[in-house]
Write a protein that holds these residues in place. Structure first.
Motif, PDB file in Angstrom:
ATOM      1  N   TRP A  12       0.821  -1.221   0.000  1.00 37.82           N
ATOM      2  CA  TRP A  12       0.000   0.000   0.000  1.00 37.82           C
ATOM      3  C   TRP A  12       0.856   1.273   0.000  1.00 37.82           C
ATOM      4  O   TRP A  12       1.959   1.298   0.546  1.00 37.82           O
ATOM      5  N   ARG A  13       0.302   2.332  -0.608  1.00 32.76           N
ATOM      6  CA  ARG A  13       0.914   3.668  -0.593  1.00 32.76           C
ATOM      7  C   ARG A  13      -0.043   4.618   0.101  1.00 32.76           C
ATOM      8  O   ARG A  13      -1.257   4.387   0.081  1.00 32.76           O
ATOM      9  N   SER A  14       0.502   5.723   0.624  1.00 32.21           N
ATOM     10  CA  SER A  14      -0.397   6.642   1.337  1.00 32.21           C
ATOM     11  C   SER A  14      -1.468   7.213   0.401  1.00 32.21           C
ATOM     12  O   SER A  14      -2.593   7.493   0.819  1.00 32.21           O
ATOM     13  N   SER A  15      -1.148   7.303  -0.898  1.00 24.10           N
ATOM     14  CA  SER A  15      -2.130   7.836  -1.857  1.00 24.10           C
ATOM     15  C   SER A  15      -3.302   6.874  -2.095  1.00 24.10           C
ATOM     16  O   SER A  15      -4.301   7.256  -2.708  1.00 24.10           O
ATOM     17  N   ASP A  16      -3.206   5.623  -1.622  1.00 23.69           N
ATOM     18  CA  ASP A  16      -4.330   4.682  -1.768  1.00 23.69           C
ATOM     19  C   ASP A  16      -5.438   4.980  -0.760  1.00 23.69           C
ATOM     20  O   ASP A  16      -6.570   4.513  -0.912  1.00 23.69           O
ATOM     21  N   ARG A  17      -5.078   5.714   0.302  1.00 25.78           N
ATOM     22  CA  ARG A  17      -6.031   5.841   1.412  1.00 25.78           C
ATOM     23  C   ARG A  17      -7.303   6.599   1.024  1.00 25.78           C
ATOM     24  O   ARG A  17      -8.391   6.251   1.475  1.00 25.78           O
ATOM     25  N   ASP A  43      -8.909   4.306   7.255  1.00 21.69           N
ATOM     26  CA  ASP A  43      -7.465   4.474   7.480  1.00 21.69           C
ATOM     27  C   ASP A  43      -6.960   3.467   8.500  1.00 21.69           C
ATOM     28  O   ASP A  43      -5.850   2.932   8.368  1.00 21.69           O
ATOM     29  N   SER A  44      -7.771   3.207   9.518  1.00 24.08           N
ATOM     30  CA  SER A  44      -7.341   2.272  10.544  1.00 24.08           C
ATOM     31  C   SER A  44      -7.275   0.845   9.974  1.00 24.08           C
ATOM     32  O   SER A  44      -6.398   0.058  10.341  1.00 24.08           O
ATOM     33  N   GLU A  50      -1.225  -2.882   6.758  1.00 21.18           N
ATOM     34  CA  GLU A  50       0.228  -2.653   6.712  1.00 21.18           C
ATOM     35  C   GLU A  50       0.937  -3.424   7.827  1.00 21.18           C
ATOM     36  O   GLU A  50       2.021  -3.975   7.624  1.00 21.18           O
ATOM     37  N   ALA A  51       0.290  -3.506   9.001  1.00 23.53           N
ATOM     38  CA  ALA A  51       0.871  -4.268  10.111  1.00 23.53           C
ATOM     39  C   ALA A  51       0.902  -5.761   9.759  1.00 23.53           C
ATOM     40  O   ALA A  51       1.850  -6.471  10.126  1.00 23.53           O
ATOM     41  N   PHE A  61      -3.233  -7.286  -0.907  1.00 24.31           N
ATOM     42  CA  PHE A  61      -2.488  -6.366  -1.776  1.00 24.31           C
ATOM     43  C   PHE A  61      -3.385  -5.237  -2.269  1.00 24.31           C
ATOM     44  O   PHE A  61      -4.553  -5.477  -2.600  1.00 24.31           O
ATOM     45  N   ALA A  62      -2.799  -4.044  -2.373  1.00 21.97           N
ATOM     46  CA  ALA A  62      -3.498  -2.968  -3.077  1.00 21.97           C
ATOM     47  C   ALA A  62      -3.534  -3.359  -4.550  1.00 21.97           C
ATOM     48  O   ALA A  62      -2.525  -3.830  -5.095  1.00 21.97           O
TER      49      ALA A  62
END
Ligand SMILES: CC(C)(COP(=O)(O)OP(=O)(O)OC[C@H]1O[C@@H](n2cnc3c(N)ncnc32)[C@H](O)[C@@H]1OP(=O)(O)O)[C@@H](O)C(=O)NCCC(=O)NCCS
Length: 175
Positions: A12-17, A43-44, A50-51, A61-62
């Motif tokens: 994941w990338r932050s832009s996926d959120r 987001d959570s 990610e964890a 996977f994204a």
């Protein structure tokens, strides 16, 4: 990272959120879940995904469309955090933006993820589960060659007693 004809399955990338929060707020996407998600809840969920990658080296996977680079949702593997007759296990799951449904994308991504699970991770079995009325998701499971045995049907421990979405069907596939 896994590539299929139309998808890039990646971490994941932050832009996926932002696009992920949009699909988690869509009542069509969340029809078979107890509730739609707020931006904070979405987001959570990404934090937990990610964890999962950090702890196990794999996860949901994204899913990025190779042609446009757009984020379409997720397809991947996860270890359910609850106990049931069939746990511990590895689950395959999918959630796509409704704009991309009906084109075979979930099945295409999931086929590649299954190969990865069996061949790269050496898993002996992969399961999947959903509510009986989620015919789209069940169809994906069937197209993947997963088998349903009514004896495996279960009440999801994360859903309150008496809730209409509590009952689940389980599908399995062996390596
Ligand atoms: C489930 C989901 C990922 C499927 O994505 P998709 O890319 O449309 O899936 P595919 O195109 O690979 O396959 C869908 C199948 O369902 C079938 N289908 C779609 N609507 C249907 C309906 N109302 N009744 C019966 N079958 C239906 C399609 O025809 C297709 O089968 P086919 O190839 O034999 O024609 C998508 O609908 C989604 O994100 N849903 C919301 C999230 C969700 O419920 N996730 C699963 C939780 S366990």
């Amino acid at each position: 990272m896994i590539e299929t004809a139309r998808l890039l399955l990646r971490e994941w990338r932050s832009s996926d959120r932002e696009p992920f929060a949009r699909l988690n707020a869509d009542p069509r996407v969340m029809e078979y879940f107890p509730a739609r998600l707020s931006r904070e809840q979405s987001d959570s969920l990404v934090d937990r995904v990610e964890a999962h990658f950090a702890k196990h080296g794999f996860g949901p996977f994204a899913a990025e469309l190779r042609e446009s680079g757009d984020f379409a949702g997720f397809v991947g593997l996860s270890i359910p955090p609850f106990e049931a007759l069939f746990t511990p296990c590895v689950e395959i799951g999918w959630r796509l933006d409704a704009a991309y449904w009906g084109c075979g994308l979930a099945t295409e991504g999931a086929r590649a993820v299954m190969n990865y699970g069996f061949e790269t991770l050496g898993l002996r079995e992969i399961v999947s589960f959903t509510v009986p009325t989620n015919v789209r998701s069940r169809r994906v499971m069937e197209k993947l060659g997963m088998a349903h045995d009514a004896a495996d049907d279960f009440d999801h421990p994360g859903i309150p007693d008496g809730h209409p979405l509590q009952r689940h069907v389980l599908y399995r596939k062996r390596a």
